[in-house]
Design a protein around this motif. Structure first.
Motif, PDB file in Angstrom:
ATOM      1  N   LEU A   1       0.839  -1.184   0.000  1.00  0.00           N
ATOM      2  CA  LEU A   1       0.000   0.000   0.000  1.00  0.00           C
ATOM      3  C   LEU A   1       0.878   1.240   0.000  1.00  0.00           C
ATOM      4  O   LEU A   1       1.658   1.441   0.928  1.00  0.00           O
ATOM      5  N   SER A   2       0.732   2.024  -1.057  1.00  0.00           N
ATOM      6  CA  SER A   2       1.471   3.270  -1.132  1.00  0.00           C
ATOM      7  C   SER A   2       0.471   4.408  -0.975  1.00  0.00           C
ATOM      8  O   SER A   2      -0.477   4.512  -1.756  1.00  0.00           O
ATOM      9  N   MET A   3       0.683   5.209   0.042  1.00  0.00           N
ATOM     10  CA  MET A   3      -0.272   6.272   0.363  1.00  0.00           C
ATOM     11  C   MET A   3       0.417   7.614   0.355  1.00  0.00           C
ATOM     12  O   MET A   3       1.617   7.713   0.604  1.00  0.00           O
ATOM     13  N   GLN A   4      -0.403   8.623   0.152  1.00  0.00           N
ATOM     14  CA  GLN A   4       0.113   9.982   0.331  1.00  0.00           C
ATOM     15  C   GLN A   4      -0.198  10.447   1.740  1.00  0.00           C
ATOM     16  O   GLN A   4      -1.225  10.056   2.330  1.00  0.00           O
ATOM     17  N   GLU A   5       0.659  11.282   2.237  1.00  0.00           N
ATOM     18  CA  GLU A   5       0.406  11.848   3.563  1.00  0.00           C
ATOM     19  C   GLU A   5      -0.950  12.552   3.558  1.00  0.00           C
ATOM     20  O   GLU A   5      -1.335  13.186   2.587  1.00  0.00           O
ATOM     21  N   GLY A   6      -1.640  12.416   4.670  1.00  0.00           N
ATOM     22  CA  GLY A   6      -2.920  13.085   4.825  1.00  0.00           C
ATOM     23  C   GLY A   6      -4.120  12.276   4.385  1.00  0.00           C
ATOM     24  O   GLY A   6      -5.261  12.615   4.705  1.00  0.00           O
ATOM     25  N   LYS A   7      -3.874  11.176   3.660  1.00  0.00           N
ATOM     26  CA  LYS A   7      -4.981  10.361   3.159  1.00  0.00           C
ATOM     27  C   LYS A   7      -5.371   9.300   4.177  1.00  0.00           C
ATOM     28  O   LYS A   7      -4.602   8.955   5.081  1.00  0.00           O
ATOM     29  N   ASN A   8      -6.580   8.757   3.977  1.00  0.00           N
ATOM     30  CA  ASN A   8      -7.082   7.671   4.815  1.00  0.00           C
ATOM     31  C   ASN A   8      -7.079   6.371   4.030  1.00  0.00           C
ATOM     32  O   ASN A   8      -7.288   6.393   2.803  1.00  0.00           O
ATOM     33  N   TYR A   9      -6.883   5.281   4.755  1.00  0.00           N
ATOM     34  CA  TYR A   9      -6.982   3.987   4.078  1.00  0.00           C
ATOM     35  C   TYR A   9      -7.269   2.900   5.105  1.00  0.00           C
ATOM     36  O   TYR A   9      -7.092   3.107   6.301  1.00  0.00           O
TER      37      TYR A   9
END
Lengths: 114, 116
Positions: free
Chosen positions: B11-19
């Motif tokens: 899982l690659s996420m951007q800062e500030g996002k929810n998952y």
């Protein structure tokens, strides 16, 4: 929470030799376990270390290959015998007070067999 | 067969996002654990979930358990880089259902990378 330490933290060994890993818990725990984590993989239970009696091994693991001792409620050893490169892995000691408590893990012993 | 399946595995996420990370398991269990593992380190206990409907929160992480659906979720809120790690769920199956005392069956782990 219990703090678990292991020695050695890592080792490089020759095929055919044996290595004993020590696990020390800073408080008495009812249950102690040994796990293996192969590179990039999840954890697999090797055995439950029973105080004063023979360890209980999971399917695929045998006492001759992985003898375990547990002389008291805070200490256990795992020996990896007659090593081969397939034994290269991280070996983790784990403990908990009861079935429904948190289960804590030691820092692991990273073993490389040449 | 006793199985624990996590998804996604990466899982690659951007800062500030929810998952949300999902953990499904194959049969009845009364205990589910979430762990965090940083590269080259051991496992850090995050949550122990013991009953249906249990919800626990610590900082930006919240875990829940639905024993009827045999599903646990680990929700990440407003991700930050410090959360980058591999997250494992682990399930204890009672002997009646084929488990053995103390044996946690681990999922394969979800490798989380949080990018700025």
């Amino acid at each position: 929470s219990a703090v678990i330490s292991q020695k050695p933290s890592r080792d490089i060994c020759q095929r055919g030799t044996s290595l004993t890993i020590q696990c020390q818990v800073d408080s008495q725990v009812t249950m102690m376990f040994w796990y293996r984590q192969q590179p990039g993989q999840s954890l697999t239970l090797i055995a439950t270390a029973n105080q004063g009696s023979e360890a209980t091994y999971e399917s695929g693991f045998v006492i001759d290959k992985f003898p375990i001792s547990r002389p008291n409620l805070t200490f256990s050893t795992l020996t990896v015998s007659n090593m081969s490169p397939e034994d290269s892995s991280i070996y983790l000691c784990s403990g908990k007070e009861t079935d429904y408590n948190e289960q804590f893990f030691g820092p692991g012993t990273r073993l490389t067999v040449l | 067969e006793l199985k624990v399946e996590q998804n996604p595995l990466f899982l690659s996420m951007q800062e500030g996002k929810n998952y949300t990370i999902y953990c499904n398991y194959s049969t009845t269990s009364d205990r589910l654990y979430w762990y965090r593992q940083d590269p080259g380190k051991s496992l850090e206990s995050l949550f122990v979930l013991l009953s249906n409907g249990a919800v626990k929160q610590e900082g930006r992480l919240m875990a829940s358990l639905d024993t009827k659906a045999r599903l646990s979720t680990l929700h990440i809120t407003a991700a930050v880089h410090d959360l980058s790690a591999t997250y494992f769920c682990a399930v204890a199956f009672p002997p009646l259902y084929g488990g053995s005392q103390g044996n946690l069956i681990f999922g394969k782990g979800t490798k989380l990378s949080v990018k700025p």
